[in-house]
Design an enzyme around this catalytic site. Structure first.
Site, PDB file in Angstrom:
ATOM      1  N   HIS A 155       9.648  -1.120   0.856  1.00  0.00           N
ATOM      2  CA  HIS A 155       8.578  -1.484   1.441  1.00  0.00           C
ATOM      3  C   HIS A 155       7.410  -0.200   1.812  1.00  0.00           C
ATOM      4  O   HIS A 155       7.723   0.811   2.107  1.00  0.00           O
ATOM      5  CB  HIS A 155       8.705  -2.171   2.902  1.00  0.00           C
ATOM      6  CG  HIS A 155       7.582  -2.510   3.377  1.00  0.00           C
ATOM      7  ND1 HIS A 155       7.257  -3.969   3.487  1.00  0.00           N
ATOM      8  CD2 HIS A 155       6.437  -2.062   4.161  1.00  0.00           C
ATOM      9  CE1 HIS A 155       6.294  -4.373   4.111  1.00  0.00           C
ATOM     10  NE2 HIS A 155       5.676  -3.210   4.531  1.00  0.00           N
ATOM     11  N   CYS A 156       6.502  -0.542   0.925  1.00  0.00           N
ATOM     12  CA  CYS A 156       5.358   0.437   0.972  1.00  0.00           C
ATOM     13  C   CYS A 156       4.261   0.390   1.831  1.00  0.00           C
ATOM     14  O   CYS A 156       3.396  -0.490   1.655  1.00  0.00           O
ATOM     15  CB  CYS A 156       4.774   0.627  -0.551  1.00  0.00           C
ATOM     16  SG  CYS A 156       3.467   1.799  -0.734  1.00  0.00           S
ATOM     17  N   PRO A 157       4.112   1.258   2.663  1.00  0.00           N
ATOM     18  CA  PRO A 157       3.025   1.311   3.747  1.00  0.00           C
ATOM     19  C   PRO A 157       1.469   1.224   3.098  1.00  0.00           C
ATOM     20  O   PRO A 157       0.566   0.992   3.510  1.00  0.00           O
ATOM     21  CB  PRO A 157       3.169   2.469   4.762  1.00  0.00           C
ATOM     22  CG  PRO A 157       4.099   3.111   4.001  1.00  0.00           C
ATOM     23  CD  PRO A 157       4.866   2.576   3.169  1.00  0.00           C
ATOM     24  N   ASN A 160       0.872  -2.016   1.904  1.00  0.00           N
ATOM     25  CA  ASN A 160       1.255  -3.121   3.193  1.00  0.00           C
ATOM     26  C   ASN A 160       1.846  -4.232   2.281  1.00  0.00           C
ATOM     27  O   ASN A 160       1.742  -5.577   2.749  1.00  0.00           O
ATOM     28  CB  ASN A 160       0.064  -3.496   3.891  1.00  0.00           C
ATOM     29  CG  ASN A 160       0.354  -4.295   5.194  1.00  0.00           C
ATOM     30  OD1 ASN A 160       1.519  -4.125   5.636  1.00  0.00           O
ATOM     31  ND2 ASN A 160      -0.555  -5.442   5.317  1.00  0.00           N
TER      32      ASN A 160
END
Length: 316
Positions: A155-157, A160
């Protein structure tokens, strides 16, 4: 049980906070566009031919970079198909059993007709309690999205979004074009950076933008290069970030190269078998995200030999 009102407000606040890294990147990119196009090319470069070449090349890279970033952010992660979800009767049957082994017997019976070859570390069928489904190979539950994501990488911030089967190609192109974007700015800005630094050009408003643009692009180039090289290695090995950290477990045991088919086929799994689509942020990955060809000679004899109708990946 807490009231639904406060919970919904908390979730809403979290959604807003999750967009802050994306907004930060968007502001940086918007400023870099202003600094490069207006302050460097239009205000500082005097040679018309050089100005035109720089602007054309810059906008070509910029469009591909923004397109790939947009696709990575707004492409919804794919979730397991209906056939991996428990039926109402199976859910009731599973709930009635309070022993782990009895529940595993039920899950093994359901999984027998599904293309599932990986197991937990203890050898059990991979089952998601929150989504109430049997996890397809390479599928993992994302705690941020609160969903099971097909071929989840991470999950890549900064986007998002979960990076997985549906948008991994877009993520790779985003890294490639953002790196190219930063390297292009660094290379073309260098001579003017030196001129401003050595007072070879007049001290104007453009000085700050050109100096800071060079520093920013250089620093981002270093971080992006390391990340891009790492994910290129993952593509070559046909592994996700999660699989690089913890190797998948098959019936015969742990095998970090279980999904590796060789460099060429590994690359085609992500980018597809039509070269014209490789540099373009459109979906072209092979397969359905639920079943994957493996390099294993002795597959699980209890599983179907032709998952989802085909043992090899087919173009979606």
């Amino acid at each position: 049980m807490a009231p639904s009102g406060p919970r919904s407000i908390k979730r809403g606040c979290q959604r807003v906070l999750y967009w802050i890294p994306v907004l930060f990147i968007a502001l940086i990119v918007a400023w870099s566009y202003y600094a490069y196009v207006l302050q460097l090319c239009i205000e500082s470069i005097e040679d018309t031919g050089e100005k035109v070449v720089y602007l054309l090349a810059y906008h070509a890279i910029f469009i591909m970079f923004v397109w790939a970033y947009w696709q990575t952010i707004f492409t919804k992660p794919m979730n397991p198909l209906k056939e991996f979800q428990l039926s109402h009767s199976d859910k009731e049957l599973l709930e009635r059993e309070d022993r782990g082994e009895s529940q595993q017997e039920i899950l093994r019976r359901i999984a027998k007709d599904l293309p599932i070859y990986t197991r937990t570390n203890s050898g059990a069928i991979r089952f998601c309690d929150r989504c109430q489904l049997l996890k397809p190979d390479r599928c993992h539950h994302c705690s941020v999205c609160d969903k099971c994501i097909l071929k989840m990488d991470h999950h890549c911030p900064w986007v998002n979004n979960c990076v997985g089967f549906s948008n991994y190609k877009f993520f790779m192109l985003f890294l490639a074009y953002s790196l190219l974007y930063c390297l292009f700015i660094t290379a073309t800005d260098l001579q003017y950076f030196i001129k401003f630094w050595t007072k070879g050009l007049p001290d104007t408003q453009a000085k700050f933008h050109i100096l800071f643009l060079f520093f920013s692009a250089s620093m981002f180039s270093i971080s992006l290069a390391s990340l891009f090289i790492y994910h290129c290695w993952l593509v070559c090995k046909n592994r996700s970030t999660l699989e690089a950290v913890r190797a998948p477990v098959f019936r015969h045991g742990t095998d970090k190269n279980g999904f590796s088919l060789g460099f060429t086929k590994n690359f085609l799994q992500v980018f597809g078998d039509e070269a014209k689509y490789w540099p373009v942020p459109v979906f072209s990955s092979l397969g359905d995200g639920c079943s994957f060809p493996t390099c294993l000679v002795n597959l699980d004899p209890e599983q179907p030999s032709s998952p989802s109708g085909s043992s090899s990946a087919s173009k979606r």
